[in-house]
Design a protein around this motif. Structure first.
Motif: not given
Length: 310
Positions: A30-44, A61-69
């Motif tokens: 995610a990005r911006g305020a939406h990302l900040e809110a998820i990181q701070k308070n979770g996703l409702q 950053d997708p690069g921070a995640v690495g390969p996924v299934e």
């Protein structure tokens, strides 16, 4: 299953939220305020079938995640190519990118970037939006996913993904004719999105007015004619089926296009009505209803900010 959600808005936030709630290994991009809110308070997630609150992993950053299934690819269609390029660090040898976007050409764009073997088409029916940073509001629609291989084969990977989706309570099914399904949804959303946005009306209001209902049907009939001219084997009753589906929706339902218009966001008008107009010109099929929607909504898209937090 290790899963990344690329595009954590209404669609990705809702379905990704269900996967995370079921303890799958999910990371939200995610990005911006939406990302900040998820990181701070979770996703409702607020839903017509029950609310829930989770505290998932989230990053810009997708690069921070690495390969996924599995990647649930659910950005707005106008960001397909940029987002497809951005997720390259998450693509391993067996990664599947399940495309959950509006439109009928996103898979082709992703295949050109990531390779055909990584892309799988999906069809979603849901009305769900970001109502505030960190908050997803699912307000209408059947909340379903169809997924399938381009050639219609039922492969082990599509069966495995289906099992994961159903295991967390998602109403999912395998399609053996996913291109037809994509076009049947396209036929519906060009009318539902275009007319609810252009008319500032709910689907109930549209269908209750004979003149507006005729316009709504006309949009669908043009899309069906264009699809058949392009070789898509749409069923003979595709328009009637779409109208029956519309009649079964909550009367107050609008569309994500109408929501974005009301918020001053960019619009998927090129992906919907704009594509119909272009395909019509290529195939010699008149598309006056879709042209009217395109011509009236395009200025709203063009004047919207180039990027907003999502």
């Amino acid at each position: 299953m290790k899963i990344a959600v690329m595009g954590s808005g209404g669609v990705g936030g809702y379905f990704g939220g269900l996967l995370a709630r079921a303890k799958e290994d999910v990371t939200f991009i995610a990005r911006g305020a939406h990302l900040e809110a998820i990181q701070k308070n979770g996703l409702q997630v607020k839903s017509v079938v029950g609310d829930f609150h989770i505290h998932p992993k989230a990053t810009h950053d997708p690069g921070a995640v690495g390969p996924v299934e599995l990647v649930l690819f659910s950005v707005k269609a106008y960001d397909t190519e940029a987002a497809g390029t951005a997720i390259r660090p998450m693509i391993g040898r067996e990664t599947v990118v399940l495309c959950l976007l509006n439109g009928v050409d996103n898979e082709e764009k992703l295949e050109a970037i990531l390779g055909e073997q990584h892309v799988m088409a999906g069809v979603v029916h849901i009305l769900s939006t970001i109502s505030a940073p960190g908050v997803i509001s699912q307000t209408a629609g059947p909340r379903t996913i169809k997924l399938g291989e381009k050639d219609g084969r039922i492969t082990p990977r599509v069966e495995r993904i289906l099992g994961v989706l159903k295991g967390c309570g998602i109403r999912a099914e395998i399609s053996t004719q996913i291109q037809v399904d994509l076009w049947e949804k396209f036929l519906f959303i060009c009318a539902q999105g275009g007319v609810t946005a252009l008319g500032r009306l709910t689907v109930g209001e549209i269908l209750a007015c004979p003149e507006t209902a005729a316009f709504y049907r006309g949009v669908m009939e043009e899309v069906a004619a264009v699809g058949r001219a392009k070789g898509v084997a749409l069923p003979a009753d595709a328009v009637e089926r779409a109208l029956a589906f519309a009649r079964g929706l909550q009367p107050g339902m609008r569309s994500s296009l109408a929501h974005d218009l009301s918020q001053g966001n960019r619009l998927e008008v090129e992906t919907l009505a704009g594509s119909v107009v272009r395909y019509g010109r290529e195939t010699g099929v008149p598309t006056p209803y879709n042209f009217a929607i395109y011509a009236c909504l395009k200025p709203h898209h063009d004047k919207a900010p180039a990027a907003r937090p999502a």
